[in-house]
Design a protein around this motif. Sequence first.
Motif, PDB file in Angstrom:
ATOM      1  N   ASN B 166       0.911  -1.214  -0.223  1.00  0.00           N
ATOM      2  CA  ASN B 166       0.084   0.067  -0.034  1.00  0.00           C
ATOM      3  C   ASN B 166       0.933   1.223  -0.003  1.00  0.00           C
ATOM      4  O   ASN B 166       1.549   1.627   1.034  1.00  0.00           O
ATOM      5  CB  ASN B 166      -0.924   0.067   1.203  1.00  0.00           C
ATOM      6  CG  ASN B 166      -2.034  -1.277   1.138  1.00  0.00           C
ATOM      7  OD1 ASN B 166      -2.737  -1.287   0.320  1.00  0.00           O
ATOM      8  ND2 ASN B 166      -1.508  -2.141   2.066  1.00  0.00           N
ATOM      9  N   ARG B 168       0.111   4.328  -1.339  1.00  0.00           N
ATOM     10  CA  ARG B 168      -0.772   5.637  -1.657  1.00  0.00           C
ATOM     11  C   ARG B 168      -0.925   6.485  -0.317  1.00  0.00           C
ATOM     12  O   ARG B 168       0.104   7.143   0.108  1.00  0.00           O
ATOM     13  CB  ARG B 168      -1.984   5.506  -2.384  1.00  0.00           C
ATOM     14  CG  ARG B 168      -1.791   4.582  -3.611  1.00  0.00           C
ATOM     15  CD  ARG B 168      -3.023   4.107  -4.343  1.00  0.00           C
ATOM     16  NE  ARG B 168      -2.714   3.053  -5.180  1.00  0.00           N
ATOM     17  CZ  ARG B 168      -3.663   2.516  -6.127  1.00  0.00           C
ATOM     18  NH1 ARG B 168      -4.845   3.211  -6.140  1.00  0.00           N
ATOM     19  NH2 ARG B 168      -3.381   1.477  -6.599  1.00  0.00           N
ATOM     20  N   SER B 171      -3.676   3.729   5.667  1.00  0.00           N
ATOM     21  CA  SER B 171      -4.083   4.077   6.970  1.00  0.00           C
ATOM     22  C   SER B 171      -3.914   3.060   8.086  1.00  0.00           C
ATOM     23  O   SER B 171      -3.909   1.836   7.597  1.00  0.00           O
ATOM     24  CB  SER B 171      -5.725   4.783   6.890  1.00  0.00           C
ATOM     25  OG  SER B 171      -6.405   3.550   6.426  1.00  0.00           O
ATOM     26  N   SER B 233     -13.733   8.571   6.388  1.00  0.00           N
ATOM     27  CA  SER B 233     -13.803   7.681   7.541  1.00  0.00           C
ATOM     28  C   SER B 233     -12.408   7.449   8.055  1.00  0.00           C
ATOM     29  O   SER B 233     -12.116   6.667   9.265  1.00  0.00           O
ATOM     30  CB  SER B 233     -13.955   6.087   6.785  1.00  0.00           C
ATOM     31  OG  SER B 233     -13.019   5.765   5.768  1.00  0.00           O
ATOM     32  N   TYR B 235     -10.750  10.020   9.275  1.00  0.00           N
ATOM     33  CA  TYR B 235     -10.587  11.481   9.720  1.00  0.00           C
ATOM     34  C   TYR B 235      -9.834  11.394  11.089  1.00  0.00           C
ATOM     35  O   TYR B 235      -9.009  12.020  11.569  1.00  0.00           O
ATOM     36  CB  TYR B 235     -11.632  11.837   9.724  1.00  0.00           C
ATOM     37  CG  TYR B 235     -11.615  13.557  10.194  1.00  0.00           C
ATOM     38  CD1 TYR B 235     -11.144  14.666   9.673  1.00  0.00           C
ATOM     39  CD2 TYR B 235     -11.987  13.750  11.904  1.00  0.00           C
ATOM     40  CE1 TYR B 235     -10.777  15.715  10.237  1.00  0.00           C
ATOM     41  CE2 TYR B 235     -11.590  14.965  12.301  1.00  0.00           C
ATOM     42  CZ  TYR B 235     -11.403  16.020  11.463  1.00  0.00           C
ATOM     43  OH  TYR B 235     -11.027  17.147  12.138  1.00  0.00           O
ATOM     44  N   PHE B 236     -10.212  10.632  11.882  1.00  0.00           N
ATOM     45  CA  PHE B 236      -9.723  10.228  13.361  1.00  0.00           C
ATOM     46  C   PHE B 236      -8.102  10.166  13.111  1.00  0.00           C
ATOM     47  O   PHE B 236      -7.661  10.816  13.635  1.00  0.00           O
ATOM     48  CB  PHE B 236     -10.228   8.984  13.916  1.00  0.00           C
ATOM     49  CG  PHE B 236      -9.318   8.581  14.919  1.00  0.00           C
ATOM     50  CD1 PHE B 236      -9.304   9.174  16.304  1.00  0.00           C
ATOM     51  CD2 PHE B 236      -8.456   7.580  15.017  1.00  0.00           C
ATOM     52  CE1 PHE B 236      -8.498   8.954  17.298  1.00  0.00           C
ATOM     53  CE2 PHE B 236      -7.663   7.060  15.693  1.00  0.00           C
ATOM     54  CZ  PHE B 236      -7.528   7.955  17.041  1.00  0.00           C
ATOM     55  N   PHE B 240      -5.558  12.600  14.608  1.00  0.00           N
ATOM     56  CA  PHE B 240      -4.822  12.008  15.686  1.00  0.00           C
ATOM     57  C   PHE B 240      -3.186  12.196  15.341  1.00  0.00           C
ATOM     58  O   PHE B 240      -2.305  12.880  16.128  1.00  0.00           O
ATOM     59  CB  PHE B 240      -4.835  10.656  15.728  1.00  0.00           C
ATOM     60  CG  PHE B 240      -4.062   9.928  16.702  1.00  0.00           C
ATOM     61  CD1 PHE B 240      -4.647   9.859  18.136  1.00  0.00           C
ATOM     62  CD2 PHE B 240      -3.046   9.039  16.356  1.00  0.00           C
ATOM     63  CE1 PHE B 240      -3.781   9.195  18.927  1.00  0.00           C
ATOM     64  CE2 PHE B 240      -2.169   8.522  17.076  1.00  0.00           C
ATOM     65  CZ  PHE B 240      -2.585   8.675  18.418  1.00  0.00           C
ATOM     66  N   ARG B 279      -3.578  13.296   2.924  1.00  0.00           N
ATOM     67  CA  ARG B 279      -4.137  11.995   3.069  1.00  0.00           C
ATOM     68  C   ARG B 279      -5.232  12.201   2.033  1.00  0.00           C
ATOM     69  O   ARG B 279      -6.533  11.651   2.211  1.00  0.00           O
ATOM     70  CB  ARG B 279      -4.575  11.747   4.334  1.00  0.00           C
ATOM     71  CG  ARG B 279      -3.541  11.690   5.656  1.00  0.00           C
ATOM     72  CD  ARG B 279      -2.862  10.435   5.041  1.00  0.00           C
ATOM     73  NE  ARG B 279      -3.755   9.140   5.196  1.00  0.00           N
ATOM     74  CZ  ARG B 279      -3.573   8.501   6.367  1.00  0.00           C
ATOM     75  NH1 ARG B 279      -2.947   8.789   7.495  1.00  0.00           N
ATOM     76  NH2 ARG B 279      -4.506   7.504   6.578  1.00  0.00           N
ATOM     77  N   GLY B 377      -9.717  -2.463   0.429  1.00  0.00           N
ATOM     78  CA  GLY B 377     -10.677  -2.766   1.144  1.00  0.00           C
ATOM     79  C   GLY B 377     -11.565  -3.781   1.230  1.00  0.00           C
ATOM     80  O   GLY B 377     -12.503  -3.784   1.957  1.00  0.00           O
ATOM     81  N   ARG B 433      -0.204  -5.639   9.171  1.00  0.00           N
ATOM     82  CA  ARG B 433       0.155  -4.288   8.407  1.00  0.00           C
ATOM     83  C   ARG B 433       1.297  -3.646   9.263  1.00  0.00           C
ATOM     84  O   ARG B 433       0.996  -2.788  10.107  1.00  0.00           O
ATOM     85  CB  ARG B 433      -1.144  -3.471   7.849  1.00  0.00           C
ATOM     86  CG  ARG B 433      -0.770  -2.329   7.353  1.00  0.00           C
ATOM     87  CD  ARG B 433      -1.665  -1.381   6.860  1.00  0.00           C
ATOM     88  NE  ARG B 433      -2.499  -1.853   5.852  1.00  0.00           N
ATOM     89  CZ  ARG B 433      -3.651  -1.303   5.197  1.00  0.00           C
ATOM     90  NH1 ARG B 433      -3.679  -0.115   5.394  1.00  0.00           N
ATOM     91  NH2 ARG B 433      -4.192  -1.891   4.256  1.00  0.00           N
ATOM     92  N   ASN B 462     -10.805  -6.636   6.643  1.00  0.00           N
ATOM     93  CA  ASN B 462     -10.842  -5.371   6.384  1.00  0.00           C
ATOM     94  C   ASN B 462     -12.002  -5.140   7.229  1.00  0.00           C
ATOM     95  O   ASN B 462     -12.917  -5.650   7.398  1.00  0.00           O
ATOM     96  CB  ASN B 462     -11.291  -4.935   5.035  1.00  0.00           C
ATOM     97  CG  ASN B 462     -10.316  -5.519   3.947  1.00  0.00           C
ATOM     98  OD1 ASN B 462     -10.212  -6.634   3.816  1.00  0.00           O
ATOM     99  ND2 ASN B 462      -9.387  -4.764   3.505  1.00  0.00           N
ATOM    100  N   SER B 463     -11.671  -3.865   7.902  1.00  0.00           N
ATOM    101  CA  SER B 463     -12.564  -3.249   8.888  1.00  0.00           C
ATOM    102  C   SER B 463     -13.975  -2.618   8.060  1.00  0.00           C
ATOM    103  O   SER B 463     -15.103  -2.924   8.728  1.00  0.00           O
ATOM    104  CB  SER B 463     -12.195  -2.073   9.562  1.00  0.00           C
ATOM    105  OG  SER B 463     -11.640  -1.001   8.663  1.00  0.00           O
TER     106      SER B 463
END
Lengths: 329, 477
Positions: B166, B168, B171, B233, B235-236, B240, B279, B377, B433, B462-463
Motif C-alpha cells: 500500500n 498511496r 491508514s 472515514s 478522519y480520526f 490524531f 491524506r 478494502g 500491516r 478489512n474493517s
Amino acid sequence: MLSRVAQSIYWMSRYFERAENVARFLDVNFRLMLDLPSGMAVQWEALVRITGDYEPFIKHYKRATRETVIQFLTFDTENPNSILSSVRAARENARSVRESISSEMWEQLNRIYFRVGDAASRHLDAPEEFFEEVRLASHLFIGLTDTTMSHNEPWHFARLGQALERADKTSRILDVKYFILLPSVADVGTPLDEIQWTAVLRSASALQIYRQQYGRVSPLRVVEFLVLDPEFPRAIHFCLRRADESLHAISGTPQGTFRNSAEQRLGQLRAELDFTRVSDIMRIGVHEFIDDFQVKLNGIGTTIHETFFATRPIQPSQSQVLPKADRER
Amino acid sequence: MNFSSYECSCFFDEIFESGGRVRPEAEPLVRMIDSMDEGDLRRRQEAAERALLYSGITFNVYSDKAGREKIFPFDIVPRIVRCSEWDRIEKGLRQRIHALNLFLDDVYHDQKIVKAGVVPEHVIRSATAFREQCIGLNPPRGVWCHITGTDLVRDGDGTIYVLEDNLRCPSGASYVLENRRIMKQTFPEVFDVSRVRPVNDYPAKLLDMLQWLAPEGVNSPRVVVLTPGSYNSAYFEHSFLAQQMGVQLVEGGDLIVADGHVLMRTTDGFERVDVIYRRLDDDFLDPEVFRPDSMLGIPGIMEVYKAGRVALANAPGTGVADDKVVYAYVPKIIKFYLDEEAIIPNVPTYLCWDEKDAAYALENLDKLVVKAANESGGYGMLVGPHSTETQRAEFAKRIRANPRNYIAQPTLSLSCVPIMVEGHFEGRHVDLRPYILYGREIFVLPGGLTRVALKKGSLVVNSSQGGGSKDTWVIDD
C-alpha cells in the motif's frame, strides 16, 4: 491560526454553553414546580417562547406540557437548540479541530455526548439530576479549557464564544421572569413574586452571591445584578467585558480602541453597559431593554463572522464526489 | 478464565504450537490471562472499549438516526511476534520499499526495467494508478513513497507472505498507537514482564521524516496534514497524527496557491506551508492537473510541487507500484534493482491478461482468491472456497470482459489468534500491516496493525467488511 479552526473553536464553546443554559432554563421550571403554592400551574410554554423556537415547537407538538417541553428542549434532534443538538454540534466542531484542543477537552465532550445520547434513548426518570449532570459536564469542560489549553489565540476564541453565548442566555433567563412569569401588577412584591425571582437567581447560580450583596430579593436589584454586575460571571456586563478582552487579545488592538467592526460593535455595547444604571433599564422596560440588547448581540456575532471567519471559501458539501481514500486501504 | 478449552482448527496459531503448547514468547501473557477470572477479563475488555469510545475512535453508523457511533472492534488478546522472526520481516520490508522506490523513479523516468524486458510496458501503462502527469518528476530527496503500510499474511505452513503493497495513503498507524495505549492501561502487569518493543515514537519519526523533505533553505519548515475533511472515514487518524506531531490539520479550502507558494489562510492573513502530509488521493489533489471536478484539492499545487517549493508525502503517482498486477513482478523488481532475492516472498499470482494464467484461474475459481487489480478494502474480491456458483459465474464473466483487471491467488489458510467470544476464546484469522517510513533511513515500526476477521472462518479482515484489530507485540528475548 486557521480561520476554519478559529470558527470551529468559537462554535464549539458556544454550543456547549448553550446546552448548559438550556439545562438551566429547564431547571428554573423544576424549581418553580417545587416552590409554587398548590393550585398554581407552572407555565411550560414560556420556556419554549424564550428560546425563540416557539413556532416549530407548536407545529410539531401542538401543546406545551411538561413532557413535550422537556422532549423538545432536551432530546429533539429536529430542534437545533436542544441539549442533544447543541452537544452534538459542540462535538462536531471539536472533532474538526481535535488537534487544536486538548485531548482532555475532547474526551470530556465525548463523554457527555454519549451520556446525552444514551439518556435520549430511554425514559428520563430524574430530569433534575440529568440537567444537573449537563451543567456539571459543561463546568468541567470550561475548567479543562482553562487548565489544559494555552491561553493564546484559540483559547480566546473559545472564551469569546462562551461569553457571548452566556450573555445572551442570561438575558433570556431574566426575560422568562419579566416577560412571561409576571402575572399581574397585584402580584408584585408578594411571596409569589419572591419565589419566582428566587428561582431565576438560582438557575443562574446567583442566589447566594446576590444575597451576600443585596440581602432581600427585590426585582430591581435582581435586574441590576444579572445585567450590570461587573464581577459575577453569569452577569451580562461581566460576560461582555470578558468577550471584549478576548477580542482585543486576538487582534492585539489595545482595549478602548478598535480596528475592525467586531471590536467596534462589541466596544459600543460594552460601553453602554459600563455607563448604565438599573433605573435606566427600568425606564425603558426590562423586556424592551433585553430585546434591544439581543439584537445588538446578534449583530456582534455577525461581524465576528465577517471579520475572522468569512475569508473561507464555501464548504464542499457532502454530496459531491468524495475520494476513494474514504475506503480503507 | 483460561485457555484449557481453547481449540483452534486453523493450521497455524500465533500463540500456541500445534501440540497445544504455548509459544515461549507468549508465555507471560497466557500465564496472566489464565490467572484472571472471567469477570476480571471481561471488565478489562469493557474498560478498553470505553476508553476507545471516549477517545472518539469511532465510526458513524449512517443508518442510525440518533447518530450513535460504534468503535472499531478491538480484541484485548494481542498478537505476539518473536523478535528473531520480526528482524527478518523488517529486513524484508526495507528491501522491498527500497526496490519499489527505485522502481517508481525508473517508471517515471527512463523505464530501464521495461527496456530490459523485466516488466512489460503495457503492465505499467494499463495500471489505473499510473500518472502521466508525473513523468519526469523529481520528488524532494529522490524518494517517492515515504509512508507505506504493507499487508503480510502467514499461511498454514508458517510462511509469511507479502499480500499487498500500500503505497498511496495507507491508514491504520493511529490504531497501532491507540491500541497500545489502551493495552497499557488494560494490562499494565504484562508490560512489566514482557519486553514489548515500543511504538510510541512513530509520530516523532514521522515528523522528522516530513521535516527532512522541506525545500532547500527553509530553516523551521511548517508541516501540515491535509485531510479530505471530517466526513472521511479515516478522519480520526488524520487529526490524531496531526495532534501527535503537533502540526496543523488542514483541509483543501484552508490552502491556496499564490506567488509560487502554498499558503494557509489564518485569522492573521496568509502563512507559507512547506511540507504536506496529504491524506487525499492523487486524483483529488489538484483540479488543474488531475480530476477537474475535485473540490477537495488545491488548484495549482502541482506547479509549486514541481518547482520544489512545497513537499508532498507521498509523492503523486506512487499507486502504480501497488497495482495488483505490478505486484506479481515485485520479486523481479527487487532482483533487477538490488540484485537480491526477495526476503519475504509474494503469494503466487496468476495474471489474467496472460492466456495460460487466465485459463488456469477460470478452471479453478472454486479454489482461488480473485481480486480486482485496482480495488482495495476487500472490495471486488472473490474467495473461491467460500463462494456460490452464481458468484463464480459472475467473476468468470468479469475476468473474460477485462482480463487486465484481475489476478488470482491460491486461497491461503491464514494464521489465527484467539479472540474473546462470550466468556471463552476462539481462534480467528489475522493479517498484519507493518508501517514503514522512508526518510534519511528506512524505519519500520515494530509490529504494526493486526487485523482480525471477527466472523468465524472468515478470511476477510478489512474493517469495512466486519474486521477488528488487535495490538501487536514484538517481544525481545
